[in-house]
Enzyme design. Structure first.
Site, short mmCIF file in Angstrom:
data_model
loop_
_atom_site.label_atom_id
_atom_site.label_comp_id
_atom_site.label_asym_id
_atom_site.label_seq_id
_atom_site.Cartn_x
_atom_site.Cartn_y
_atom_site.Cartn_z
N ARG A 106 14.92 1.99 5.44
CA ARG A 106 15.29 1.10 4.33
C ARG A 106 16.29 1.73 3.37
NH1 ARG A 106 9.35 0.42 1.55
NH2 ARG A 106 10.40 -1.26 0.45
N ASN A 170 1.13 0.95 -6.70
CA ASN A 170 1.62 1.04 -5.32
C ASN A 170 2.51 2.26 -5.05
OD1 ASN A 170 0.52 -0.94 -3.71
ND2 ASN A 170 2.08 -2.48 -4.18
N SER A 198 -4.97 1.99 -7.34
CA SER A 198 -6.11 2.73 -6.80
C SER A 198 -6.37 3.91 -7.75
CB SER A 198 -5.79 3.21 -5.39
OG SER A 198 -4.61 3.99 -5.43
N ALA A 237 -13.93 -3.48 -7.30
CA ALA A 237 -12.94 -3.23 -8.34
C ALA A 237 -13.63 -3.05 -9.68
CB ALA A 237 -11.97 -4.41 -8.42
N ASP A 265 -2.47 -5.97 -1.94
CA ASP A 265 -1.63 -7.11 -2.35
C ASP A 265 -2.45 -8.40 -2.35
OD1 ASP A 265 0.45 -5.24 -2.27
OD2 ASP A 265 0.87 -5.70 -0.17
#
Ligand code: KDG
Length: 324
Positions: A106, A170, A198, A237, A265
Protein backbone atom coordinates in the site's frame (compact mmCIF):
# COMPACT_ATOMS: atom_id res chain seq x y z
CA UNK A 1 -27.15 13.48 3.34
CA UNK A 2 -25.65 10.71 5.52
CA UNK A 3 -25.75 10.36 9.31
CA UNK A 4 -22.19 9.04 9.53
CA UNK A 5 -19.02 9.94 7.65
CA UNK A 6 -15.89 7.78 7.59
CA UNK A 7 -12.52 8.48 5.97
CA UNK A 8 -9.81 5.95 5.18
CA UNK A 9 -8.17 3.47 2.84
CA UNK A 10 -10.09 0.50 1.53
CA UNK A 11 -8.00 -2.40 0.20
CA UNK A 12 -8.30 -5.60 -1.74
CA UNK A 13 -7.55 -8.16 0.95
CA UNK A 14 -6.30 -11.63 0.06
CA UNK A 15 -7.11 -13.91 2.97
CA UNK A 16 -5.60 -17.40 3.17
CA UNK A 17 -8.27 -19.95 2.35
CA UNK A 18 -7.12 -22.27 5.13
CA UNK A 19 -5.78 -21.62 8.65
CA UNK A 20 -2.03 -21.63 9.23
CA UNK A 21 1.09 -19.53 8.73
CA UNK A 22 1.31 -17.17 5.79
CA UNK A 23 4.40 -19.00 4.55
CA UNK A 24 2.26 -22.08 3.89
CA UNK A 25 -0.77 -20.31 2.40
CA UNK A 26 -1.26 -21.25 -1.26
CA UNK A 27 -4.87 -20.32 -1.93
CA UNK A 28 -6.34 -16.96 -1.07
CA UNK A 29 -9.86 -15.56 -1.21
CA UNK A 30 -10.19 -11.96 -2.31
CA UNK A 31 -12.18 -9.81 0.10
CA UNK A 32 -12.66 -6.08 0.56
CA UNK A 33 -11.12 -4.68 3.76
CA UNK A 34 -10.08 -1.50 5.49
CA UNK A 35 -11.10 -0.63 9.03
CA UNK A 36 -13.20 2.45 8.20
CA UNK A 37 -14.90 0.70 5.28
CA UNK A 38 -15.72 -2.24 7.57
CA UNK A 39 -17.35 0.16 10.02
CA UNK A 40 -19.22 1.85 7.16
CA UNK A 41 -20.64 -1.48 5.95
CA UNK A 42 -21.48 -2.51 9.53
CA UNK A 43 -23.41 0.70 10.14
CA UNK A 44 -25.17 0.51 6.77
CA UNK A 45 -26.34 -3.03 7.56
CA UNK A 46 -27.69 -1.75 10.87
CA UNK A 47 -29.77 0.80 8.99
CA UNK A 48 -27.67 3.95 9.35
CA UNK A 49 -26.72 6.02 6.32
CA UNK A 50 -22.96 6.34 5.82
CA UNK A 51 -20.69 8.28 3.47
CA UNK A 52 -17.18 6.94 2.82
CA UNK A 53 -14.33 9.28 1.79
CA UNK A 54 -11.17 7.90 0.22
CA UNK A 55 -9.32 7.00 -2.96
CA UNK A 56 -9.00 3.81 -4.97
CA UNK A 57 -7.02 3.10 -8.12
CA UNK A 58 -8.52 2.96 -11.61
CA UNK A 59 -8.16 -0.83 -11.63
CA UNK A 60 -10.24 -3.93 -11.04
CA UNK A 61 -9.69 -3.87 -7.28
CA UNK A 62 -10.84 -0.26 -7.12
CA UNK A 63 -13.93 -1.18 -9.13
CA UNK A 64 -14.63 -4.13 -6.81
CA UNK A 65 -14.37 -1.84 -3.77
CA UNK A 66 -16.68 0.80 -5.22
CA UNK A 67 -19.22 -1.85 -6.22
CA UNK A 68 -19.07 -3.58 -2.85
CA UNK A 69 -19.50 -0.43 -0.79
CA UNK A 70 -22.21 0.89 -3.08
CA UNK A 71 -23.92 -2.50 -2.99
CA UNK A 72 -24.02 -2.27 0.80
CA UNK A 73 -25.73 1.10 0.51
CA UNK A 74 -22.69 3.21 1.46
CA UNK A 75 -22.53 6.64 -0.21
CA UNK A 76 -19.41 6.50 -2.41
CA UNK A 77 -19.78 9.88 -4.11
CA UNK A 78 -16.60 11.04 -2.35
CA UNK A 79 -14.63 7.87 -3.00
CA UNK A 80 -12.33 9.20 -5.74
CA UNK A 81 -10.95 6.98 -8.49
CA UNK A 82 -7.28 7.97 -8.84
CA UNK A 83 -5.84 7.23 -12.30
CA UNK A 84 -2.25 7.70 -11.14
CA UNK A 85 -1.87 5.07 -8.40
CA UNK A 86 -2.98 1.49 -7.76
CA UNK A 87 -5.51 0.28 -5.21
CA UNK A 88 -3.81 -0.90 -2.00
CA UNK A 89 -3.53 -4.65 -1.54
CA UNK A 90 -2.92 -6.81 1.51
CA UNK A 91 -2.32 -10.51 2.07
CA UNK A 92 -3.00 -12.14 5.39
CA UNK A 93 -2.99 -15.50 7.00
CA UNK A 94 -5.99 -16.98 8.78
CA UNK A 95 -5.68 -17.94 12.44
CA UNK A 96 -8.12 -18.52 15.26
CA UNK A 97 -5.45 -17.82 17.87
CA UNK A 98 -2.57 -15.40 18.27
CA UNK A 99 -1.37 -12.44 16.20
CA UNK A 100 -2.20 -12.61 12.50
CA UNK A 101 0.59 -11.91 10.04
CA UNK A 102 -0.12 -9.49 7.21
CA UNK A 103 1.80 -8.24 4.18
CA UNK A 104 0.78 -4.83 2.86
CA UNK A 105 1.31 -3.48 -0.64
CA UNK A 106 0.00 0.00 0.00
CA UNK A 107 3.01 2.33 -0.07
CA UNK A 108 2.17 4.90 -2.76
CA UNK A 109 -1.31 3.44 -3.20
CA UNK A 110 -4.26 5.54 -4.28
CA UNK A 111 -5.66 5.36 -0.75
CA UNK A 112 -2.43 6.73 0.73
CA UNK A 113 -2.74 9.76 -1.58
CA UNK A 114 -5.86 10.94 0.24
CA UNK A 115 -5.41 14.62 1.06
CA UNK A 116 -6.88 17.50 3.03
CA UNK A 117 -8.10 18.89 -0.31
CA UNK A 118 -10.18 15.71 -0.83
CA UNK A 119 -11.84 16.20 2.54
CA UNK A 120 -12.36 19.93 1.98
CA UNK A 121 -13.97 19.18 -1.39
CA UNK A 122 -16.37 16.68 0.18
CA UNK A 123 -17.10 19.07 3.04
CA UNK A 124 -17.77 21.95 0.64
CA UNK A 125 -20.06 19.57 -1.20
CA UNK A 126 -22.03 19.17 2.05
CA UNK A 127 -20.91 15.75 3.33
CA UNK A 128 -20.91 16.96 6.95
CA UNK A 129 -24.09 19.04 6.69
CA UNK A 130 -26.76 17.38 8.78
CA UNK A 131 -24.46 14.44 9.60
CA UNK A 132 -24.22 13.27 13.22
CA UNK A 133 -21.01 11.28 13.48
CA UNK A 134 -17.45 11.10 12.08
CA UNK A 135 -15.48 7.89 12.58
CA UNK A 136 -11.69 7.89 12.23
CA UNK A 137 -9.01 5.28 12.86
CA UNK A 138 -5.34 5.37 13.68
CA UNK A 139 -4.50 3.46 10.50
CA UNK A 140 -4.99 6.24 7.98
CA UNK A 141 -2.59 8.78 9.58
CA UNK A 142 0.14 6.12 9.29
CA UNK A 143 -0.16 6.01 5.50
CA UNK A 144 1.35 9.35 4.43
CA UNK A 145 1.68 13.01 5.40
CA UNK A 146 -1.23 13.91 3.13
CA UNK A 147 -3.46 11.20 4.64
CA UNK A 148 -2.56 12.49 8.09
CA UNK A 149 -3.54 16.01 7.05
CA UNK A 150 -6.80 14.61 5.67
CA UNK A 151 -7.62 13.20 9.12
CA UNK A 152 -7.00 16.52 10.86
CA UNK A 153 -9.09 18.34 8.28
CA UNK A 154 -11.92 15.83 8.65
CA UNK A 155 -11.85 16.28 12.42
CA UNK A 156 -11.89 20.09 12.11
CA UNK A 157 -14.64 20.20 9.50
CA UNK A 158 -16.74 17.72 11.49
CA UNK A 159 -16.27 19.71 14.68
CA UNK A 160 -17.35 22.87 12.93
CA UNK A 161 -20.52 21.06 11.88
CA UNK A 162 -21.20 19.75 15.40
CA UNK A 163 -20.67 16.01 14.74
CA UNK A 164 -19.68 13.50 17.41
CA UNK A 165 -16.24 12.15 16.55
CA UNK A 166 -14.88 8.69 17.35
CA UNK A 167 -11.31 7.44 16.98
CA UNK A 168 -10.46 3.74 16.97
CA UNK A 169 -6.75 3.60 17.81
CA UNK A 170 -6.10 0.57 15.57
CA UNK A 171 -2.30 0.50 15.82
CA UNK A 172 -0.85 -1.29 12.81
CA UNK A 173 2.72 -2.15 13.71
CA UNK A 174 3.56 -3.12 10.12
CA UNK A 175 2.94 0.54 9.23
CA UNK A 176 4.68 2.37 12.07
CA UNK A 177 6.18 1.93 15.52
CA UNK A 178 4.40 2.71 18.78
CA UNK A 179 6.91 5.52 19.34
CA UNK A 180 6.05 7.11 16.00
CA UNK A 181 2.31 6.57 16.41
CA UNK A 182 1.83 7.86 19.96
CA UNK A 183 2.39 11.61 19.43
CA UNK A 184 0.44 11.61 16.14
CA UNK A 185 -2.55 9.84 17.68
CA UNK A 186 -2.46 11.98 20.80
CA UNK A 187 -2.58 15.02 18.57
CA UNK A 188 -5.38 13.55 16.42
CA UNK A 189 -7.47 12.77 19.48
CA UNK A 190 -7.70 16.44 20.52
CA UNK A 191 -11.35 17.30 20.02
CA UNK A 192 -12.38 13.65 19.58
CA UNK A 193 -15.34 12.63 21.76
CA UNK A 194 -14.99 8.85 21.86
CA UNK A 195 -11.77 6.83 21.86
CA UNK A 196 -11.83 3.05 21.39
CA UNK A 197 -8.94 0.63 21.53
CA UNK A 198 -7.52 -2.61 22.83
CA UNK A 199 -5.60 -2.51 26.10
CA UNK A 200 -2.18 -2.34 24.45
CA UNK A 201 -3.38 0.48 22.18
CA UNK A 202 -4.80 2.50 25.06
CA UNK A 203 -1.52 2.00 26.93
CA UNK A 204 0.43 3.46 24.00
CA UNK A 205 -1.93 6.43 23.85
CA UNK A 206 -1.68 7.02 27.60
CA UNK A 207 2.08 6.43 27.66
CA UNK A 208 1.45 3.95 30.48
CA UNK A 209 2.79 0.50 31.28
CA UNK A 210 -0.29 -0.73 33.18
CA UNK A 211 -2.52 -3.41 31.68
CA UNK A 212 -5.39 -2.74 34.08
CA UNK A 213 -8.49 -1.92 31.97
CA UNK A 214 -10.08 0.44 34.53
CA UNK A 215 -6.86 2.37 34.98
CA UNK A 216 -6.29 2.63 31.23
CA UNK A 217 -9.75 3.94 30.34
CA UNK A 218 -9.52 6.60 33.00
CA UNK A 219 -5.96 7.56 31.99
CA UNK A 220 -7.06 8.01 28.36
CA UNK A 221 -10.19 9.79 29.59
CA UNK A 222 -7.88 12.26 31.31
CA UNK A 223 -6.52 13.22 27.86
CA UNK A 224 -9.84 14.78 26.81
CA UNK A 225 -12.48 12.45 25.33
CA UNK A 226 -15.87 12.11 27.04
CA UNK A 227 -16.10 8.34 26.42
CA UNK A 228 -13.33 5.73 26.31
CA UNK A 229 -13.94 2.11 25.39
CA UNK A 230 -11.49 -0.71 26.02
CA UNK A 231 -12.19 -3.53 23.57
CA UNK A 232 -11.38 -6.75 25.40
CA UNK A 233 -12.01 -9.26 22.60
CA UNK A 234 -13.73 -12.41 23.85
CA UNK A 235 -13.96 -10.80 27.30
CA UNK A 236 -16.27 -8.05 26.05
CA UNK A 237 -15.69 -4.37 26.67
CA UNK A 238 -15.21 -1.79 29.38
CA UNK A 239 -16.64 1.69 28.88
CA UNK A 240 -15.81 4.88 30.76
CA UNK A 241 -17.90 8.02 30.57
CA UNK A 242 -16.76 11.36 31.94
CA UNK A 243 -18.70 12.19 35.08
CA UNK A 244 -20.02 8.63 35.35
CA UNK A 245 -18.58 5.33 36.44
CA UNK A 246 -17.05 2.57 34.28
CA UNK A 247 -19.25 -0.22 33.00
CA UNK A 248 -18.08 -3.68 31.99
CA UNK A 249 -20.12 -5.81 29.57
CA UNK A 250 -19.07 -9.45 29.02
CA UNK A 251 -18.53 -10.82 25.53
CA UNK A 252 -20.81 -13.33 23.82
CA UNK A 253 -19.12 -16.76 23.82
CA UNK A 254 -18.18 -18.05 20.37
CA UNK A 255 -17.62 -21.80 19.91
CA UNK A 256 -15.34 -21.61 16.86
CA UNK A 257 -13.54 -18.52 15.68
CA UNK A 258 -13.32 -18.66 11.88
CA UNK A 259 -11.50 -15.35 11.33
CA UNK A 260 -11.06 -12.73 14.08
CA UNK A 261 -9.92 -9.87 11.84
CA UNK A 262 -12.55 -7.17 11.58
CA UNK A 263 -14.09 -7.92 14.98
CA UNK A 264 -12.91 -4.58 16.36
CA UNK A 265 -14.49 -2.73 13.44
CA UNK A 266 -17.72 -4.70 13.87
CA UNK A 267 -17.64 -3.72 17.53
CA UNK A 268 -17.29 -0.04 16.54
CA UNK A 269 -20.22 -0.35 14.11
CA UNK A 270 -22.48 -1.86 16.78
CA UNK A 271 -21.36 0.63 19.40
CA UNK A 272 -21.79 3.68 17.15
CA UNK A 273 -25.19 2.40 15.99
CA UNK A 274 -26.22 2.15 19.63
CA UNK A 275 -25.13 5.69 20.39
CA UNK A 276 -26.89 6.99 17.28
CA UNK A 277 -30.01 5.14 18.44
CA UNK A 278 -29.67 6.99 21.77
CA UNK A 279 -29.08 3.94 23.99
CA UNK A 280 -26.95 4.17 27.14
CA UNK A 281 -23.27 3.21 27.33
CA UNK A 282 -23.93 -0.30 28.64
CA UNK A 283 -26.44 -1.16 25.91
CA UNK A 284 -24.15 0.27 23.22
CA UNK A 285 -21.25 -1.86 24.52
CA UNK A 286 -23.52 -4.91 24.35
CA UNK A 287 -24.40 -4.10 20.74
CA UNK A 288 -20.70 -3.73 19.96
CA UNK A 289 -19.89 -7.07 21.59
CA UNK A 290 -22.66 -8.82 19.65
CA UNK A 291 -21.48 -7.41 16.31
CA UNK A 292 -17.88 -8.36 17.14
CA UNK A 293 -18.93 -11.93 17.99
CA UNK A 294 -20.86 -12.24 14.73
CA UNK A 295 -17.91 -10.95 12.73
CA UNK A 296 -15.51 -13.66 13.95
CA UNK A 297 -17.65 -16.58 12.82
CA UNK A 298 -17.33 -15.70 9.11
CA UNK A 299 -14.25 -15.38 6.87
CA UNK A 300 -13.15 -11.92 5.73
CA UNK A 301 -13.72 -8.65 7.53
CA UNK A 302 -17.26 -7.91 6.39
CA UNK A 303 -19.17 -11.14 5.75
CA UNK A 304 -20.28 -11.65 9.36
CA UNK A 305 -21.48 -8.09 9.99
CA UNK A 306 -25.11 -8.46 11.09
CA UNK A 307 -28.15 -6.61 9.90
CA UNK A 308 -30.62 -5.22 12.42
CA UNK A 309 -32.75 -8.38 12.54
CA UNK A 310 -29.75 -10.70 13.05
CA UNK A 311 -28.37 -8.45 15.77
CA UNK A 312 -31.75 -8.33 17.50
CA UNK A 313 -32.06 -12.14 17.43
CA UNK A 314 -28.58 -12.63 18.89
CA UNK A 315 -29.14 -10.06 21.64
CA UNK A 316 -32.50 -11.62 22.48
CA UNK A 317 -31.13 -15.17 22.62
CA UNK A 318 -27.86 -14.27 24.39
CA UNK A 319 -25.89 -16.78 22.32
CA UNK A 320 -25.75 -18.68 19.06
CA UNK A 321 -26.67 -22.15 20.40
CA UNK A 322 -30.43 -22.10 19.77
CA UNK A 323 -32.46 -23.01 16.69
CA UNK A 324 -35.03 -20.50 15.53
O1 KDG B 1 -9.47 -3.96 11.34
C1 KDG B 1 -9.27 -4.72 10.17
C2 KDG B 1 -8.34 -3.98 9.30
O2 KDG B 1 -7.08 -3.98 9.89
C3 KDG B 1 -8.19 -4.57 7.94
O3 KDG B 1 -9.43 -4.55 7.29
C4 KDG B 1 -7.22 -3.91 7.05
O4 KDG B 1 -7.50 -1.59 7.43
C5 KDG B 1 -6.78 -2.56 7.44
C6 KDG B 1 -5.41 -2.43 7.85
O5 KDG B 1 -4.87 -1.40 7.56
O6 KDG B 1 -4.87 -3.31 8.48
Amino acid sequence: MSEVVTVGECLASFVAATPGPLADAIDFERHVAGAEANVAVGLARLGHSVAYLGRVGADGFGTAIVRRLRGEGVDVRHLTVDADAPTGVMFRERRGLGPIDVVYHRAGSAGSRLSAADVDRAADDGVFDGARWLHLTGITPALSASARAAMTTARERARASGLSISLDVNLRRRLWTDEAAAPVLRDLMQGVDIVLGSLDELAVLAGASTTDPAELVSLVGGLGPTVVVAKLGADGALGWESGGSSVRVPGIPVATVVDPVGAGDAFCAGFIAGRLDGVDLETALGMGNACGAMAVVAAGDQAGLPDRAELGRLLASGGPDTLR
